[in-house]
Design a protein around this motif. Sequence first.
Motif, PDB file in Angstrom:
ATOM      1  N   VAL A   1     -49.941 -19.633 -36.407  1.00  0.00           N
ATOM      2  CA  VAL A   1     -49.115 -20.826 -36.390  1.00  0.00           C
ATOM      3  C   VAL A   1     -49.720 -21.736 -35.316  1.00  0.00           C
ATOM      4  N   ILE A   2     -49.802 -23.042 -35.627  1.00  0.00           N
ATOM      5  CA  ILE A   2     -50.373 -23.993 -34.679  1.00  0.00           C
ATOM      6  C   ILE A   2     -49.384 -25.121 -34.415  1.00  0.00           C
ATOM      7  N   ILE A   3     -49.579 -25.740 -33.276  1.00  0.00           N
ATOM      8  CA  ILE A   3     -48.840 -26.957 -32.932  1.00  0.00           C
ATOM      9  C   ILE A   3     -49.856 -28.092 -32.947  1.00  0.00           C
ATOM     10  N   LEU A   4     -49.525 -29.126 -33.697  1.00  0.00           N
ATOM     11  CA  LEU A   4     -50.384 -30.304 -33.796  1.00  0.00           C
ATOM     12  C   LEU A   4     -49.734 -31.488 -33.091  1.00  0.00           C
ATOM     13  N   GLU A   5     -50.553 -32.267 -32.422  1.00  0.00           N
ATOM     14  CA  GLU A   5     -50.121 -33.554 -31.888  1.00  0.00           C
ATOM     15  C   GLU A   5     -51.107 -34.579 -32.408  1.00  0.00           C
ATOM     16  N   ASP A   6     -50.630 -35.483 -33.247  1.00  0.00           N
ATOM     17  CA  ASP A   6     -51.499 -36.483 -33.884  1.00  0.00           C
ATOM     18  C   ASP A   6     -52.710 -35.827 -34.540  1.00  0.00           C
ATOM     19  N   ASP A   7     -52.474 -34.785 -35.301  1.00  0.00           N
ATOM     20  CA  ASP A   7     -53.490 -34.034 -36.043  1.00  0.00           C
ATOM     21  C   ASP A   7     -54.479 -33.269 -35.168  1.00  0.00           C
ATOM     22  N   ASN A   8     -54.223 -33.155 -33.864  1.00  0.00           N
ATOM     23  CA  ASN A   8     -55.053 -32.344 -32.972  1.00  0.00           C
ATOM     24  C   ASN A   8     -54.301 -31.065 -32.622  1.00  0.00           C
ATOM     25  N   SER A   9     -54.974 -29.924 -32.766  1.00  0.00           N
ATOM     26  CA  SER A   9     -54.363 -28.641 -32.425  1.00  0.00           C
ATOM     27  C   SER A   9     -54.256 -28.517 -30.912  1.00  0.00           C
ATOM     28  N   ILE A  10     -53.033 -28.292 -30.429  1.00  0.00           N
ATOM     29  CA  ILE A  10     -52.822 -28.165 -28.981  1.00  0.00           C
ATOM     30  C   ILE A  10     -52.212 -26.821 -28.602  1.00  0.00           C
ATOM     31  N   GLY A  11     -51.801 -26.036 -29.583  1.00  0.00           N
ATOM     32  CA  GLY A  11     -51.238 -24.714 -29.332  1.00  0.00           C
ATOM     33  C   GLY A  11     -51.414 -23.836 -30.549  1.00  0.00           C
ATOM     34  N   LEU A  12     -51.538 -22.531 -30.315  1.00  0.00           N
ATOM     35  CA  LEU A  12     -51.789 -21.597 -31.403  1.00  0.00           C
ATOM     36  C   LEU A  12     -51.278 -20.221 -31.020  1.00  0.00           C
ATOM     37  N   SER A  13     -50.757 -19.523 -31.991  1.00  0.00           N
ATOM     38  CA  SER A  13     -50.486 -18.098 -31.826  1.00  0.00           C
ATOM     39  C   SER A  13     -50.810 -17.404 -33.134  1.00  0.00           C
ATOM     40  N   GLY A  14     -51.580 -16.341 -33.024  1.00  0.00           N
ATOM     41  CA  GLY A  14     -51.727 -15.466 -34.163  1.00  0.00           C
ATOM     42  C   GLY A  14     -50.497 -14.579 -34.227  1.00  0.00           C
ATOM     43  N   PHE A  15     -50.255 -13.967 -35.371  1.00  0.00           N
ATOM     44  CA  PHE A  15     -49.152 -13.006 -35.455  1.00  0.00           C
ATOM     45  C   PHE A  15     -49.365 -12.057 -36.618  1.00  0.00           C
ATOM     46  N   TRP A  16     -48.771 -10.896 -36.443  1.00  0.00           N
ATOM     47  CA  TRP A  16     -48.806  -9.824 -37.430  1.00  0.00           C
ATOM     48  C   TRP A  16     -47.377  -9.353 -37.666  1.00  0.00           C
ATOM     49  N   VAL A  17     -47.098  -8.884 -38.845  1.00  0.00           N
ATOM     50  CA  VAL A  17     -45.835  -8.200 -39.120  1.00  0.00           C
ATOM     51  C   VAL A  17     -46.194  -6.804 -39.597  1.00  0.00           C
ATOM     52  N   GLY A  18     -45.539  -5.828 -39.024  1.00  0.00           N
ATOM     53  CA  GLY A  18     -45.813  -4.448 -39.393  1.00  0.00           C
ATOM     54  C   GLY A  18     -44.612  -3.565 -39.134  1.00  0.00           C
ATOM     55  N   THR A  19     -44.834  -2.278 -39.237  1.00  0.00           N
ATOM     56  CA  THR A  19     -43.788  -1.293 -38.989  1.00  0.00           C
ATOM     57  C   THR A  19     -44.384  -0.172 -38.150  1.00  0.00           C
ATOM     58  N   LYS A  20     -43.639   0.236 -37.130  1.00  0.00           N
ATOM     59  CA  LYS A  20     -44.038   1.356 -36.273  1.00  0.00           C
ATOM     60  C   LYS A  20     -42.846   2.286 -36.118  1.00  0.00           C
ATOM     61  N   LEU A  21     -43.132   3.537 -35.849  1.00  0.00           N
ATOM     62  CA  LEU A  21     -42.059   4.527 -35.706  1.00  0.00           C
ATOM     63  C   LEU A  21     -41.105   4.179 -34.578  1.00  0.00           C
ATOM     64  N   TRP A  22     -41.599   3.717 -33.450  1.00  0.00           N
ATOM     65  CA  TRP A  22     -40.747   3.504 -32.280  1.00  0.00           C
ATOM     66  C   TRP A  22     -39.788   2.330 -32.432  1.00  0.00           C
ATOM     67  N   CYS A  23     -40.098   1.364 -33.334  1.00  0.00           N
ATOM     68  CA  CYS A  23     -39.241   0.178 -33.399  1.00  0.00           C
ATOM     69  C   CYS A  23     -38.885  -0.274 -34.798  1.00  0.00           C
ATOM     70  N   GLY A  24     -39.489   0.296 -35.809  1.00  0.00           N
ATOM     71  CA  GLY A  24     -39.263  -0.207 -37.162  1.00  0.00           C
ATOM     72  C   GLY A  24     -40.107  -1.452 -37.407  1.00  0.00           C
ATOM     73  N   LYS A  25     -39.585  -2.359 -38.198  1.00  0.00           N
ATOM     74  CA  LYS A  25     -40.317  -3.578 -38.545  1.00  0.00           C
ATOM     75  C   LYS A  25     -40.385  -4.492 -37.324  1.00  0.00           C
ATOM     76  N   TYR A  26     -41.560  -5.022 -37.052  1.00  0.00           N
ATOM     77  CA  TYR A  26     -41.765  -5.873 -35.875  1.00  0.00           C
ATOM     78  C   TYR A  26     -42.683  -7.036 -36.210  1.00  0.00           C
ATOM     79  N   LEU A  27     -42.612  -8.069 -35.408  1.00  0.00           N
ATOM     80  CA  LEU A  27     -43.557  -9.180 -35.435  1.00  0.00           C
ATOM     81  C   LEU A  27     -44.246  -9.186 -34.078  1.00  0.00           C
ATOM     82  N   GLU A  28     -45.573  -9.218 -34.102  1.00  0.00           N
ATOM     83  CA  GLU A  28     -46.347  -9.222 -32.863  1.00  0.00           C
ATOM     84  C   GLU A  28     -47.076 -10.549 -32.699  1.00  0.00           C
ATOM     85  N   LEU A  29     -46.820 -11.210 -31.577  1.00  0.00           N
ATOM     86  CA  LEU A  29     -47.583 -12.397 -31.213  1.00  0.00           C
ATOM     87  C   LEU A  29     -48.951 -11.939 -30.745  1.00  0.00           C
ATOM     88  N   ASP A  30     -49.991 -12.656 -31.126  1.00  0.00           N
ATOM     89  CA  ASP A  30     -51.353 -12.251 -30.798  1.00  0.00           C
ATOM     90  C   ASP A  30     -52.149 -13.471 -30.355  1.00  0.00           C
TER      91      ASP A  30
END
Length: 143
Positions: free
Chosen positions: A47-76
Amino acid sequence: MIQLKELTTKAEMLKQLPLIQQLYPDFTIQIYADLLDEMLPNNYKQVIILEDDNSIGLSGFWVGTKLWCGKYLELDNVIVHPNHRSKGIGKLLTEYLNQKAVEMGCKVVALDAYTNNFPAHKFYYNHGFVPKGFHFVKFLEEK
């Protein structure tokens, strides 16, 4: 004008190389493309943040499942361009991804932050994140 956009294709993500290089200055387009080729089939998005069509922020992310927490979203690799820090860009990214996690039925939003990145620690504490454990790594080859 500030705009948020979710990226799902390699072509869209490759355009973000200048922002990625804020965190990984040695990355070339080829290194980035090769990594994306491995990551995209495993549910990686950005996901990116644009200001006047220029990228100024970004985060990758994954959605998965792990035993300790179940379904999760991880910022990367949350990245805000240095000229736009302390302007609410990180907050927009984390709030968007928190809401996405809720909508997807995730039980946890998780992330890693380098141990020496104290400004990031403060930011994440202020946005409701708490340390749950340690992320241990063992490098199998010298960098």
